[in-house]
Every structure is written in C-alpha cells, then in structure tokens.
Design an enzyme around this catalytic site. Structure first.
Site, short mmCIF file in Angstrom:
data_model
loop_
_atom_site.label_atom_id
_atom_site.label_comp_id
_atom_site.label_asym_id
_atom_site.label_seq_id
_atom_site.Cartn_x
_atom_site.Cartn_y
_atom_site.Cartn_z
N GLU A 138 0.82 -1.22 0.00
CA GLU A 138 0.00 0.00 0.00
C GLU A 138 0.85 1.27 0.00
OE1 GLU A 138 -2.93 1.12 -0.46
OE2 GLU A 138 -3.98 -0.77 -0.69
N HIS A 139 0.17 2.38 -0.09
CA HIS A 139 0.78 3.71 -0.25
C HIS A 139 1.85 4.01 0.80
CE1 HIS A 139 -1.24 5.55 3.25
NE2 HIS A 139 -2.15 4.61 3.00
N ASP A 140 2.89 4.67 0.34
CA ASP A 140 3.95 5.21 1.21
C ASP A 140 4.72 4.14 1.98
OD1 ASP A 140 3.45 8.18 0.85
OD2 ASP A 140 1.47 7.49 1.52
N SER A 141 4.61 2.89 1.58
CA SER A 141 5.37 1.84 2.23
C SER A 141 6.76 1.73 1.61
CB SER A 141 4.65 0.49 2.13
OG SER A 141 3.51 0.50 2.96
N HIS A 158 2.25 3.00 4.89
CA HIS A 158 3.34 3.45 5.76
C HIS A 158 4.05 2.32 6.50
CE1 HIS A 158 2.55 7.75 5.15
NE2 HIS A 158 1.27 7.42 5.18
#
Length: 196
Positions: A138-141, A158
C-alpha cells in the site's frame, strides 16, 4: 537487451516467464549457483544453463548487456549483484505485465514483481527485492533491498520492511509497522506492532 540471469531456480523461472510475456529482454542464458552445477548444459524455461559463476568472465563473448540476479538468500543476492555491477553490467527488473504499479511508485533495479502484485502510490521497492504473486504494497510503504514478500502478503500504508527481511505467504502487516532488517514474519501472521 541481452540479459544474463544469475541463478537457475524458482526466481529465474519467474524472470524467464515475465521476459517471455513482455519481450522486454532476451535471456542469453542462466548461471547455475548450486555447488553441484547439475543444471549446466540443460535448458530452463527455454534458456540454456551456461555454467557456474565463471560465466561472468565470458560476458563479452556472450554479448551480454545486462543481468538479473535470481537467488533466495539476501546476502548472496547482494554479493552477486555487487559482482555483476563490477563487470559494468546494469541490473534489470522483471515486472509481470499483470502487476499493477502506481505511476508514483518506485521499483529499483534487480527486483522481480510477479503476477497480480499491486504496488500503490509512493511505495518504494528496493534493489533485488522479490515480490511474489498477489502481494499488495500500500501507499507510502518502503520495502528495502533484497527483501522477499511471499504470495498473498498484504502491507498496509506506511509500512517499512527492513533489508533482507522475509514475510511469508498470506501475512498481513498493519499500518505504520516496521519489520526489522533480516526479520522473518511467518505465514498467515497478522502483524500489528513492530518486529525487531
């Protein structure tokens, strides 16, 4: 590009499948990393197994333009990637055409992304990572270098996965969790707090 695949096991088979589907690279051959070199002279996925690591001394004759290191051990993959780069060969990626990669995601060189993986916005996948089928990042990981995410792993937003960590089949990692360098997360685990 004419690509040498350093390795002849499962990861090499994934790369060969992907290159066959995309036509992006032409596999010149494979390197058998096993101590017995039992695959030398055989065909794997339509490509010849040329020999052991001595093949790195024959790159000019083989007209190799790039390489992809395909082995499961993070330290071995890092060392072999270093050796390939010493020969001034760029490392390529193998991204299956059914994978969904956000335009703002980054997939570094030497990484394999398998079928139906989803890499969301602003995610970063480091060098030499192995992203198996059906993985969701997922996003920003951040998935650091030489990490292995097994089939069906789901990372929430994250998440930070340290260098060389292994997250096994079907594990789910909650948001803002850190998985430490060289850590192991078992199959089917639900991880809601940091793993050293």
């Amino acid at each position: 590009m004419r690509v040498l695949i350093v390795g002849a096991g499962a990861q090499a088979k994934y790369a060969l499948e992907t290159f066959g589907l995309t036509g992006e690279h032409l596999p010149v051959g494979l390197v058998d990393l096993s101590p017995t070199r039992g695959l030398v002279g055989q065909m794997v996925g339509g490509a010849p197994v040329l020999g052991g690591l001595e093949v790195l001394g024959q790159l000019e004759a083989l007209q190799v333009e790039a390489a992809l290191v395909c082995c499961p051990l993070p330290d071995q993959k890092a060392e072999l990637s270093r050796r390939v780069l010493e020969h001034r060969l760029p490392l390529v990626r193998a991204v299956h055409p059914s994978a969904v990669i956000a335009s703002t995601a980054t997939i570094c060189e030497g990484t394999i992304v398998n079928a139906l993986a989803v890499i969301q916005p602003y995610a970063l996948i480091g060098r030499g990572a192995m992203i198996h089928a059906g993985v969701i990042v997922e996003h920003d990981s951040v998935v650091e270098d030489y990490t292995n995410l097994a089939p069906g792993v789901a990372l929430a937003g994250h998440v930070h996965v340290g260098r060389g960590a292994r997250v096994f089949t079907g594990a789910s990692v909650g948001p803002n969790v850190r998985i430490g360098e060289m850590a192991t997360v078992g199959a089917g685990a639900v991880v809601l707090r940091d793993v050293p």
